[in-house]
Design a protein around this motif. Structure first.
Motif, PDB file in Angstrom:
ATOM      1  N   MET A   1       0.842  -1.193   0.000  1.00 12.77           N
ATOM      2  CA  MET A   1       0.000   0.000   0.000  1.00 12.77           C
ATOM      3  C   MET A   1       0.876   1.241   0.000  1.00 12.77           C
ATOM      4  O   MET A   1       1.881   1.289   0.713  1.00 12.77           O
ATOM      5  CB  MET A   1      -0.901   0.009   1.236  1.00 12.77           C
ATOM      6  N   PRO A   2       0.526   2.262  -0.765  1.00 10.88           N
ATOM      7  CA  PRO A   2       1.342   3.478  -0.753  1.00 10.88           C
ATOM      8  C   PRO A   2       1.247   4.196   0.585  1.00 10.88           C
ATOM      9  O   PRO A   2       0.212   4.169   1.259  1.00 10.88           O
ATOM     10  CB  PRO A   2       0.743   4.317  -1.882  1.00 10.88           C
ATOM     11  N   THR A   3       2.336   4.835   0.973  1.00 14.03           N
ATOM     12  CA  THR A   3       2.325   5.684   2.162  1.00 14.03           C
ATOM     13  C   THR A   3       2.004   7.128   1.792  1.00 14.03           C
ATOM     14  O   THR A   3       1.782   7.963   2.673  1.00 14.03           O
ATOM     15  CB  THR A   3       3.685   5.632   2.864  1.00 14.03           C
ATOM     16  N   PHE A   4       1.986   7.407   0.485  1.00 14.95           N
ATOM     17  CA  PHE A   4       1.654   8.742  -0.007  1.00 14.95           C
ATOM     18  C   PHE A   4       1.089   8.601  -1.411  1.00 14.95           C
ATOM     19  O   PHE A   4       1.552   7.769  -2.204  1.00 14.95           O
ATOM     20  CB  PHE A   4       2.899   9.626  -0.060  1.00 14.95           C
ATOM     21  N   ALA A   5       0.080   9.410  -1.713  1.00 17.13           N
ATOM     22  CA  ALA A   5      -0.439   9.462  -3.074  1.00 17.13           C
ATOM     23  C   ALA A   5      -0.976  10.863  -3.334  1.00 17.13           C
ATOM     24  O   ALA A   5      -1.529  11.512  -2.438  1.00 17.13           O
ATOM     25  CB  ALA A   5      -1.548   8.436  -3.281  1.00 17.13           C
ATOM     26  N   LEU A   6      -0.792  11.333  -4.550  1.00 22.65           N
ATOM     27  CA  LEU A   6      -1.378  12.591  -4.984  1.00 22.65           C
ATOM     28  C   LEU A   6      -1.840  12.413  -6.421  1.00 22.65           C
ATOM     29  O   LEU A   6      -1.030  12.165  -7.324  1.00 22.65           O
ATOM     30  CB  LEU A   6      -0.371  13.741  -4.902  1.00 22.65           C
ATOM     31  N   SER A   7      -3.153  12.510  -6.611  1.00 22.40           N
ATOM     32  CA  SER A   7      -3.745  12.348  -7.928  1.00 22.40           C
ATOM     33  C   SER A   7      -4.260  13.691  -8.410  1.00 22.40           C
ATOM     34  O   SER A   7      -4.940  14.410  -7.669  1.00 22.40           O
ATOM     35  CB  SER A   7      -4.909  11.340  -7.866  1.00 22.40           C
ATOM     36  N   ARG A   8      -3.916  14.030  -9.655  1.00 23.28           N
ATOM     37  CA  ARG A   8      -4.287  15.311 -10.246  1.00 23.28           C
ATOM     38  C   ARG A   8      -4.849  15.076 -11.656  1.00 23.28           C
ATOM     39  O   ARG A   8      -4.735  13.977 -12.189  1.00 23.28           O
ATOM     40  CB  ARG A   8      -3.052  16.223 -10.291  1.00 23.28           C
ATOM     41  N   PRO A   9      -5.449  16.091 -12.280  1.00 25.79           N
ATOM     42  CA  PRO A   9      -6.065  15.864 -13.584  1.00 25.79           C
ATOM     43  C   PRO A   9      -5.105  15.385 -14.667  1.00 25.79           C
ATOM     44  O   PRO A   9      -5.536  14.720 -15.623  1.00 25.79           O
ATOM     45  CB  PRO A   9      -6.631  17.250 -13.939  1.00 25.79           C
ATOM     46  N   THR A  10      -3.813  15.715 -14.553  1.00 22.96           N
ATOM     47  CA  THR A  10      -2.860  15.388 -15.620  1.00 22.96           C
ATOM     48  C   THR A  10      -1.830  14.320 -15.249  1.00 22.96           C
ATOM     49  O   THR A  10      -1.127  13.821 -16.126  1.00 22.96           O
ATOM     50  CB  THR A  10      -2.096  16.643 -16.066  1.00 22.96           C
ATOM     51  N   ASP A  11      -1.716  13.988 -13.968  1.00 22.35           N
ATOM     52  CA  ASP A  11      -0.716  12.996 -13.567  1.00 22.35           C
ATOM     53  C   ASP A  11      -1.059  12.480 -12.174  1.00 22.35           C
ATOM     54  O   ASP A  11      -2.006  12.937 -11.534  1.00 22.35           O
ATOM     55  CB  ASP A  11       0.695  13.578 -13.603  1.00 22.35           C
ATOM     56  N   HIS A  12      -0.293  11.509 -11.717  1.00 21.50           N
ATOM     57  CA  HIS A  12      -0.453  11.029 -10.344  1.00 21.50           C
ATOM     58  C   HIS A  12       0.861  10.473  -9.818  1.00 21.50           C
ATOM     59  O   HIS A  12       1.722  10.037 -10.583  1.00 21.50           O
ATOM     60  CB  HIS A  12      -1.571   9.990 -10.224  1.00 21.50           C
ATOM     61  N   VAL A  13       0.994  10.554  -8.486  1.00 27.49           N
ATOM     62  CA  VAL A  13       2.208  10.155  -7.789  1.00 27.49           C
ATOM     63  C   VAL A  13       1.859   9.134  -6.714  1.00 27.49           C
ATOM     64  O   VAL A  13       0.859   9.294  -5.995  1.00 27.49           O
ATOM     65  CB  VAL A  13       2.880  11.385  -7.130  1.00 27.49           C
ATOM     66  N   PHE A  14       2.654   8.086  -6.601  1.00 22.85           N
ATOM     67  CA  PHE A  14       2.575   7.153  -5.494  1.00 22.85           C
ATOM     68  C   PHE A  14       3.965   7.029  -4.878  1.00 22.85           C
ATOM     69  O   PHE A  14       4.964   6.938  -5.607  1.00 22.85           O
ATOM     70  CB  PHE A  14       2.100   5.766  -5.944  1.00 22.85           C
ATOM     71  N   ALA A  15       4.031   7.042  -3.552  1.00 27.44           N
ATOM     72  CA  ALA A  15       5.300   6.820  -2.861  1.00 27.44           C
ATOM     73  C   ALA A  15       5.112   5.705  -1.847  1.00 27.44           C
ATOM     74  O   ALA A  15       4.017   5.537  -1.281  1.00 27.44           O
ATOM     75  CB  ALA A  15       5.768   8.102  -2.179  1.00 27.44           C
ATOM     76  N   TYR A  16       6.190   4.956  -1.605  1.00 29.53           N
ATOM     77  CA  TYR A  16       6.123   3.783  -0.736  1.00 29.53           C
ATOM     78  C   TYR A  16       7.265   3.831   0.266  1.00 29.53           C
ATOM     79  O   TYR A  16       8.369   4.270  -0.039  1.00 29.53           O
ATOM     80  CB  TYR A  16       6.232   2.501  -1.576  1.00 29.53           C
ATOM     81  N   GLY A  17       6.971   3.330   1.467  1.00 35.03           N
ATOM     82  CA  GLY A  17       8.000   3.226   2.488  1.00 35.03           C
ATOM     83  C   GLY A  17       8.399   4.572   3.050  1.00 35.03           C
ATOM     84  O   GLY A  17       7.950   5.631   2.608  1.00 35.03           O
ATOM     85  N   ALA A  18       9.245   4.508   4.065  1.00 36.31           N
ATOM     86  CA  ALA A  18       9.758   5.723   4.706  1.00 36.31           C
ATOM     87  C   ALA A  18      11.220   5.496   5.028  1.00 36.31           C
ATOM     88  O   ALA A  18      11.569   4.989   6.093  1.00 36.31           O
ATOM     89  CB  ALA A  18       8.969   6.034   5.971  1.00 36.31           C
ATOM     90  N   GLY A  19      12.082   5.856   4.082  1.00 37.20           N
ATOM     91  CA  GLY A  19      13.510   5.700   4.315  1.00 37.20           C
ATOM     92  C   GLY A  19      13.979   6.534   5.485  1.00 37.20           C
ATOM     93  O   GLY A  19      14.756   6.074   6.331  1.00 37.20           O
ATOM     94  N   VAL A  20      13.493   7.767   5.549  1.00 37.36           N
ATOM     95  CA  VAL A  20      13.770   8.671   6.667  1.00 37.36           C
ATOM     96  C   VAL A  20      12.486   9.437   6.946  1.00 37.36           C
ATOM     97  O   VAL A  20      11.789   9.864   6.019  1.00 37.36           O
ATOM     98  CB  VAL A  20      14.908   9.666   6.353  1.00 37.36           C
ATOM     99  N   ARG A  21      12.177   9.615   8.231  1.00 32.86           N
ATOM    100  CA  ARG A  21      11.000  10.386   8.627  1.00 32.86           C
ATOM    101  C   ARG A  21      11.436  11.746   9.172  1.00 32.86           C
ATOM    102  O   ARG A  21      12.479  11.850   9.829  1.00 32.86           O
ATOM    103  CB  ARG A  21      10.190   9.649   9.700  1.00 32.86           C
ATOM    104  N   PHE A  22      10.612  12.761   8.919  1.00 32.29           N
ATOM    105  CA  PHE A  22      10.884  14.114   9.410  1.00 32.29           C
ATOM    106  C   PHE A  22       9.607  14.678  10.038  1.00 32.29           C
ATOM    107  O   PHE A  22       8.558  14.665   9.404  1.00 32.29           O
ATOM    108  CB  PHE A  22      11.317  15.037   8.269  1.00 32.29           C
ATOM    109  N   ASN A  23       9.729  15.162  11.275  1.00 32.97           N
ATOM    110  CA  ASN A  23       8.571  15.839  11.864  1.00 32.97           C
ATOM    111  C   ASN A  23       8.775  17.350  11.935  1.00 32.97           C
ATOM    112  O   ASN A  23       7.957  18.058  12.503  1.00 32.97           O
ATOM    113  CB  ASN A  23       8.206  15.268  13.237  1.00 32.97           C
ATOM    114  N   THR A  24       9.872  17.820  11.343  1.00 31.04           N
ATOM    115  CA  THR A  24      10.089  19.262  11.213  1.00 31.04           C
ATOM    116  C   THR A  24      10.309  19.590   9.740  1.00 31.04           C
ATOM    117  O   THR A  24      10.959  18.833   9.007  1.00 31.04           O
ATOM    118  CB  THR A  24      11.289  19.761  12.025  1.00 31.04           C
TER     119      THR A  24
END
Length: 360
Positions: A1-24
């Motif tokens: 399952m993707p950890t991030f997705a952004l779908s738009r009228p002309t394209d879409h992005v899926f990202a998986y995993g978290a190599g490094v996390r940032f809370n700032t």
């Protein structure tokens, strides 16, 4: 399952995993500038003093085509509560109008939101809710973020939505923003629907509210961009449930090192989700609503070349780690001549995006 997705009228992005996390935000921005990670994805909170939910994913996939998925079935849901109750939201709007009507007050606009809390009969998979939202949206707009990077309170929680509002997109040296402010509900009857859109376009109140947003965004972009093109008259933008006034702002970055994340931070929160002046409106919201979390924040991605896209975190909900509790939020801009009952109705219309996807 993707950890991030952004779908738009002309394209879409899926990202998986978290190599490094940032809370700032600063830590994530630093790895983009030193190019130690190729991509950053995630969400900024409404209050930038709160923890962010940003990651350098282990896999990032961007496809230059519109995502048009089938709509999967979801478990049934029931409304379990409101935060605040509708009558309390009306009271808050009325109190805000009194403040805004005081000639001594610095505040000229504030955005107030409310939340509907639902409970599912069985666990909802985050990607299934995302897919339902994308399939229902005429522009295939959709977003999904695993919020775990923001800390233990958010572990396993997802922000999922179908935002129509582009905060900022950067491609090479070109910057594009498309703020939405001033709203009217859609109608099922075509003639009534056209009338609603025409009335919105002619509304002095909504034109004034929209101008607050455009002026503030142009001022925020001016130090970072040259050749800003800011139309003087907004156009009409439609979603399945709402009409909005929208203005497409285009500019050129002054410094090649400026990233899409830098621009998002400079612009957020806009008067469309906060108010005018920003500091006064934020103080009013925190005092009257409390912590919004990631509602009315920003969701997006940025690469090490500085390109990326960030959407305003509206028409969205937080899905709990067990997939059973959904908190859907919506707000509206309040000015001195707002009507509290109409403002309540506006939030109800905006909540239809999530509630319809949940079969409500």
């Amino acid at each position: 399952m993707p950890t991030f997705a952004l779908s738009r009228p002309t394209d879409h992005v899926f990202a998986y995993g978290a190599g490094v996390r940032f809370n700032t935000i600063d830590a994530a921005a630093a790895v983009l500038h030193n190019r130690s990670h190729e991509y950053i994805v995630g969400a900024l909170p409404f209050d930038l003093d709160s923890p962010a939910a940003l990651t350098a994913p282990t896999r990032f996939v961007r496809r230059p085509v519109r995502w048009q998925p089938d709509s999967p079935p979801l478990p049934t849901t029931a409304i379990k509560g409101f935060d605040p109750q509708p009558d309390e939201h009306v009271r808050r709007v009325d109190a805000a109008i009194r403040v805004l009507s005081d000639p001594r007050a610095a505040l000229v606009k504030v955005v107030l939101a409310r939340t509907v809390i639902l409970r599912a009969s069985a666990a909802i998979a985050p990607v299934d809710l995302l897919t339902r939202l994308v399939a229902a949206d005429q522009g295939s707009n959709g977003l999904l973020v695993d919020l775990s990077s923001a800390g233990p309170h958010y572990t396993g929680t997802h922000l999922i939505g179908s935002s129509p509002e582009l905060l900022v997109r950067k491609s090479g040296s070109t910057v594009v923003c498309h703020p939405l402010a001033g709203s009217a509900p859609r109608a099922s009857d075509p003639a009534a629907d056209r009338t609603n859109g025409q009335m919105l376009a002619a509304s002095a109140k909504d034109q004034r509210e929209h101008a607050f947003v455009v002026d503030a965004m142009a001022a925020a972009l001016a130090p970072l961009c040259s050749d800003l093109d800011v139309p003087t008259t907004p156009g009409l933008t439609q979603t399945p449930n709402m009409w909005h006034l929208g203005t497409r702002i285009v500019g050129t970055v002054r410094e090649p090192a400026t990233t899409a994340l830098d621009l998002a931070v400079a612009l957020h929160p806009t008067p469309a989700v906060c108010g005018t002046p920003t500091a006064d409106a934020r103080e009013f919201i925190l005092a009257n609503e409390g912590d919004r979390g990631f509602y009315a924040g920003a969701v997006g991605w940025c690469d090490s070349a500085g390109d990326g896209e960030w959407m305003v975190g509206i028409r969205c909900a937080e899905l709990s780690a067990d997939g059973l509790t959904i908190r859907a939020s919506a707000g509206g801009g309040i000015v001195s001549d707002s009507d509290p009952q109409l403002e309540l109705a506006e939030t109800s219309a905006k909540l239809r995006t999530i509630l319809s996807a949940l079969g409500r």
